[in-house]
Enzyme design. Structure first.
Site, PDB file in Angstrom:
ATOM      1  N   LYS A 174      -1.542   7.764  -0.459  1.00 36.26           N
ATOM      2  CA  LYS A 174      -0.436   7.012  -1.066  1.00 36.26           C
ATOM      3  C   LYS A 174       0.119   7.742  -2.298  1.00 36.26           C
ATOM      4  O   LYS A 174      -0.506   8.686  -2.811  1.00 36.26           O
ATOM      5  CB  LYS A 174      -0.918   5.592  -1.384  1.00 36.26           C
ATOM      6  CG  LYS A 174      -1.296   4.805  -0.111  1.00 36.26           C
ATOM      7  CD  LYS A 174      -1.649   3.357  -0.428  1.00 36.26           C
ATOM      8  CE  LYS A 174      -1.946   2.566   0.834  1.00 36.26           C
ATOM      9  NZ  LYS A 174      -2.222   1.134   0.530  1.00 36.26           N
ATOM     10  N   TYR A 194       5.251  -1.874   6.777  1.00 37.90           N
ATOM     11  CA  TYR A 194       4.460  -3.015   6.293  1.00 37.90           C
ATOM     12  C   TYR A 194       5.072  -4.362   6.691  1.00 37.90           C
ATOM     13  O   TYR A 194       4.812  -5.370   6.035  1.00 37.90           O
ATOM     14  CB  TYR A 194       4.291  -2.915   4.775  1.00 37.90           C
ATOM     15  CG  TYR A 194       3.257  -1.882   4.351  1.00 37.90           C
ATOM     16  CD1 TYR A 194       1.895  -2.074   4.603  1.00 37.90           C
ATOM     17  CD2 TYR A 194       3.630  -0.716   3.696  1.00 37.90           C
ATOM     18  CE1 TYR A 194       0.948  -1.143   4.218  1.00 37.90           C
ATOM     19  CE2 TYR A 194       2.691   0.234   3.307  1.00 37.90           C
ATOM     20  CZ  TYR A 194       1.349   0.007   3.569  1.00 37.90           C
ATOM     21  OH  TYR A 194       0.398   0.930   3.184  1.00 37.90           O
ATOM     22  N   PHE A 229       3.208  -9.923  -2.373  1.00 37.96           N
ATOM     23  CA  PHE A 229       3.120  -8.545  -2.865  1.00 37.96           C
ATOM     24  C   PHE A 229       4.031  -7.571  -2.109  1.00 37.96           C
ATOM     25  O   PHE A 229       4.065  -6.383  -2.423  1.00 37.96           O
ATOM     26  CB  PHE A 229       1.664  -8.045  -2.820  1.00 37.96           C
ATOM     27  CG  PHE A 229       1.029  -8.034  -1.450  1.00 37.96           C
ATOM     28  CD1 PHE A 229       1.243  -6.983  -0.558  1.00 37.96           C
ATOM     29  CD2 PHE A 229       0.186  -9.070  -1.052  1.00 37.96           C
ATOM     30  CE1 PHE A 229       0.658  -6.961   0.705  1.00 37.96           C
ATOM     31  CE2 PHE A 229      -0.414  -9.058   0.212  1.00 37.96           C
ATOM     32  CZ  PHE A 229      -0.168  -7.998   1.088  1.00 37.96           C
ATOM     33  N   ARG A 271     -12.077   2.902   8.122  1.00 37.72           N
ATOM     34  CA  ARG A 271     -12.021   1.798   7.148  1.00 37.72           C
ATOM     35  C   ARG A 271     -13.327   1.702   6.365  1.00 37.72           C
ATOM     36  O   ARG A 271     -13.323   1.432   5.161  1.00 37.72           O
ATOM     37  CB  ARG A 271     -11.648   0.477   7.828  1.00 37.72           C
ATOM     38  CG  ARG A 271     -10.182   0.463   8.288  1.00 37.72           C
ATOM     39  CD  ARG A 271      -9.702  -0.916   8.685  1.00 37.72           C
ATOM     40  NE  ARG A 271      -9.608  -1.799   7.547  1.00 37.72           N
ATOM     41  CZ  ARG A 271      -8.477  -2.042   6.860  1.00 37.72           C
ATOM     42  NH1 ARG A 271      -7.330  -1.460   7.201  1.00 37.72           N
ATOM     43  NH2 ARG A 271      -8.484  -2.876   5.849  1.00 37.72           N
ATOM     44  N   THR A 322     -10.045  -2.985   0.400  1.00 33.80           N
ATOM     45  CA  THR A 322      -8.652  -2.909  -0.060  1.00 33.80           C
ATOM     46  C   THR A 322      -8.582  -2.828  -1.587  1.00 33.80           C
ATOM     47  O   THR A 322      -7.816  -2.034  -2.137  1.00 33.80           O
ATOM     48  CB  THR A 322      -7.873  -4.145   0.435  1.00 33.80           C
ATOM     49  OG1 THR A 322      -7.990  -4.235   1.861  1.00 33.80           O
ATOM     50  CG2 THR A 322      -6.402  -4.065   0.048  1.00 33.80           C
ATOM     51  N   ARG A 356     -11.391   4.867  -1.828  1.00 36.12           N
ATOM     52  CA  ARG A 356     -10.713   3.912  -2.706  1.00 36.12           C
ATOM     53  C   ARG A 356     -11.491   3.710  -4.003  1.00 36.12           C
ATOM     54  O   ARG A 356     -10.901   3.533  -5.065  1.00 36.12           O
ATOM     55  CB  ARG A 356     -10.481   2.594  -1.967  1.00 36.12           C
ATOM     56  CG  ARG A 356      -9.280   2.703  -1.007  1.00 36.12           C
ATOM     57  CD  ARG A 356      -9.153   1.515  -0.101  1.00 36.12           C
ATOM     58  NE  ARG A 356      -7.833   1.438   0.517  1.00 36.12           N
ATOM     59  CZ  ARG A 356      -7.534   0.593   1.501  1.00 36.12           C
ATOM     60  NH1 ARG A 356      -8.459  -0.238   1.971  1.00 36.12           N
ATOM     61  NH2 ARG A 356      -6.307   0.577   2.012  1.00 36.12           N
ATOM     62  N   ASN A 392      -4.094   1.788  -4.160  1.00 37.05           N
ATOM     63  CA  ASN A 392      -5.479   1.977  -3.709  1.00 37.05           C
ATOM     64  C   ASN A 392      -5.682   3.272  -2.920  1.00 37.05           C
ATOM     65  O   ASN A 392      -6.582   3.376  -2.093  1.00 37.05           O
ATOM     66  CB  ASN A 392      -5.952   0.751  -2.923  1.00 37.05           C
ATOM     67  CG  ASN A 392      -5.091   0.457  -1.716  1.00 37.05           C
ATOM     68  OD1 ASN A 392      -4.150   1.198  -1.424  1.00 37.05           O
ATOM     69  ND2 ASN A 392      -5.406  -0.598  -0.995  1.00 37.05           N
ATOM     70  N   HIS A 420      -4.185   4.543   3.017  1.00 41.08           N
ATOM     71  CA  HIS A 420      -4.018   3.547   4.073  1.00 41.08           C
ATOM     72  C   HIS A 420      -4.956   3.889   5.223  1.00 41.08           C
ATOM     73  O   HIS A 420      -5.222   5.069   5.479  1.00 41.08           O
ATOM     74  CB  HIS A 420      -2.573   3.567   4.585  1.00 41.08           C
ATOM     75  CG  HIS A 420      -2.366   2.771   5.845  1.00 41.08           C
ATOM     76  ND1 HIS A 420      -2.219   1.402   5.828  1.00 41.08           N
ATOM     77  CD2 HIS A 420      -2.326   3.145   7.151  1.00 41.08           C
ATOM     78  CE1 HIS A 420      -2.083   0.969   7.080  1.00 41.08           C
ATOM     79  NE2 HIS A 420      -2.146   2.001   7.896  1.00 41.08           N
ATOM     80  N   GLU A 441       1.432   3.093  14.525  1.00 39.02           N
ATOM     81  CA  GLU A 441       1.629   3.757  13.225  1.00 39.02           C
ATOM     82  C   GLU A 441       1.693   5.279  13.382  1.00 39.02           C
ATOM     83  O   GLU A 441       2.438   5.952  12.657  1.00 39.02           O
ATOM     84  CB  GLU A 441       0.506   3.359  12.267  1.00 39.02           C
ATOM     85  CG  GLU A 441       0.572   1.895  11.865  1.00 39.02           C
ATOM     86  CD  GLU A 441      -0.608   1.437  11.010  1.00 39.02           C
ATOM     87  OE1 GLU A 441      -0.628   0.268  10.631  1.00 39.02           O
ATOM     88  OE2 GLU A 441      -1.518   2.259  10.721  1.00 39.02           O
TER      89      GLU A 441
HETATM   90  N1  UDP Z   1      -1.821  -5.071  -1.310  1.00 43.70           N
HETATM   91  C1  UDP Z   1      -1.412  -5.568  -2.540  1.00 43.70           C
HETATM   92  N2  UDP Z   1      -1.854  -6.800  -2.922  1.00 43.70           N
HETATM   93  C2  UDP Z   1      -2.655  -7.583  -2.145  1.00 43.70           C
HETATM   94  C3  UDP Z   1      -3.066  -7.080  -0.897  1.00 43.70           C
HETATM   95  C4  UDP Z   1      -2.622  -5.823  -0.502  1.00 43.70           C
HETATM   96  O1  UDP Z   1      -0.674  -4.901  -3.269  1.00 43.70           O
HETATM   97  O2  UDP Z   1      -3.032  -8.702  -2.556  1.00 43.70           O
HETATM   98  C5  UDP Z   1      -1.331  -3.752  -0.868  1.00 43.70           C
HETATM   99  C6  UDP Z   1      -2.397  -2.658  -0.879  1.00 43.70           C
HETATM  100  O3  UDP Z   1      -1.763  -1.414  -1.208  1.00 43.70           O
HETATM  101  C7  UDP Z   1      -2.856  -2.668   0.565  1.00 43.70           C
HETATM  102  C8  UDP Z   1      -1.554  -2.953   1.311  1.00 43.70           C
HETATM  103  O4  UDP Z   1      -0.873  -3.865   0.470  1.00 43.70           O
HETATM  104  O5  UDP Z   1      -3.468  -1.449   0.940  1.00 43.70           O
HETATM  105  C9  UDP Z   1      -1.716  -3.542   2.699  1.00 43.70           C
HETATM  106  O6  UDP Z   1      -2.539  -4.688   2.605  1.00 43.70           O
HETATM  107  P1  UDP Z   1      -3.695  -4.970   3.678  1.00 43.70           P
HETATM  108  O7  UDP Z   1      -4.154  -6.363   3.481  1.00 43.70           O
HETATM  109  O8  UDP Z   1      -3.202  -4.578   5.037  1.00 43.70           O
HETATM  110  O9  UDP Z   1      -4.867  -3.992   3.185  1.00 43.70           O
HETATM  111  P2  UDP Z   1      -5.461  -2.656   3.839  1.00 43.70           P
HETATM  112  O10 UDP Z   1      -5.386  -2.808   5.339  1.00 43.70           O
HETATM  113  O11 UDP Z   1      -4.596  -1.513   3.323  1.00 43.70           O
HETATM  114  O12 UDP Z   1      -6.864  -2.563   3.331  1.00 43.70           O
HETATM  115 MG    MG Z   2      -3.846  -3.366   6.548  1.00 41.80          MG
END
Ligand code: UDP
Ligand code: MG
Length: 139
Positions: free
Chosen positions: A11, A51, A59, A87, A93, A104, A114, A117, A128
């Site tokens: 990112k 997204y 958010f 993951r 996250t 992360r 974070n 992705h 994707e």
């Molecule tokens: N994110 C955020 N606030 C939140 C949750 C997610 O800013 O409360 C952002 C963060 O950058 C995250 C992305 O949105 O990686 C996508 O969210 P997701 O729940 O899909 O998390 P991920 O799959 O990336 O762990």
């Molecule tokens: Mg996600």
């Protein structure tokens, strides 16, 4: 079992702070093979589309601004059980909740910024991957 793919993005914060090389080194040392790779500036339209699943979340607008704040590095990675393996490798996250040694935990600045992705399913990894790479860009 056959290998699977996952899609990652390093990112904007992590690219800006010079962590691209370290993160790619960790990824390849963990046994993920690079099938496609590029440095790329996302447009707001790109980020909104990527997204879209989060479009009703509070958010979303901030996430789109963040993801367009500078170039990202996109990659398709190959490994057995790639989605779950990646993951686990990147951590939770929220970097504060990510386990020691995960990407992360090491490079994430906040819940939003974070560092990386990772796809959440085999189906989404294919969607994707095609979002970022044409078939000719995948090796
Ligand atoms: N994110 C955020 N606030 C939140 C949750 C997610 O800013 O409360 C952002 C963060 O950058 C995250 C992305 O949105 O990686 C996508 O969210 P997701 O729940 O899909 O998390 P991920 O799959 O990336 O762990
Ligand atoms: Mg996600």
């Amino acid at each position: 079992m056959a290998d699977n793919i996952t899609l990652t993005m390093i990112k904007p914060d992590a690219v800006r702070d010079g962590h691209t090389g370290a993160i790619l080194d960790m990824i390849t040392k963990a046994g993920f093979k690079v099938k496609a790779l590029k440095l790329k500036q996302l447009s707001a339209e790109d980020a909104r589309k990527f997204y879209a699943v989060h479009k009703d979340r509070p958010f979303y607008d901030s996430l789109v601004s963040y993801m367009t704040s500078g170039p990202i590095v996109a990659a398709i990675l190959v490994k057995e059980n790639a989605v779950e393996a990646f993951r686990n490798f990147i951590g939770a996250t929220n970097p504060q909740e990510a386990k020691e040694g995960t990407i992360r935990k090491l490079f994430g600045l906040s819940l939003e910024s974070n560092a990386v992705h990772g796809s959440d399913s085999d189906e989404n990894a294919i969607i994707e991957g095609s979002f970022h790479f044409t078939p000719a860009e995948q090796y």
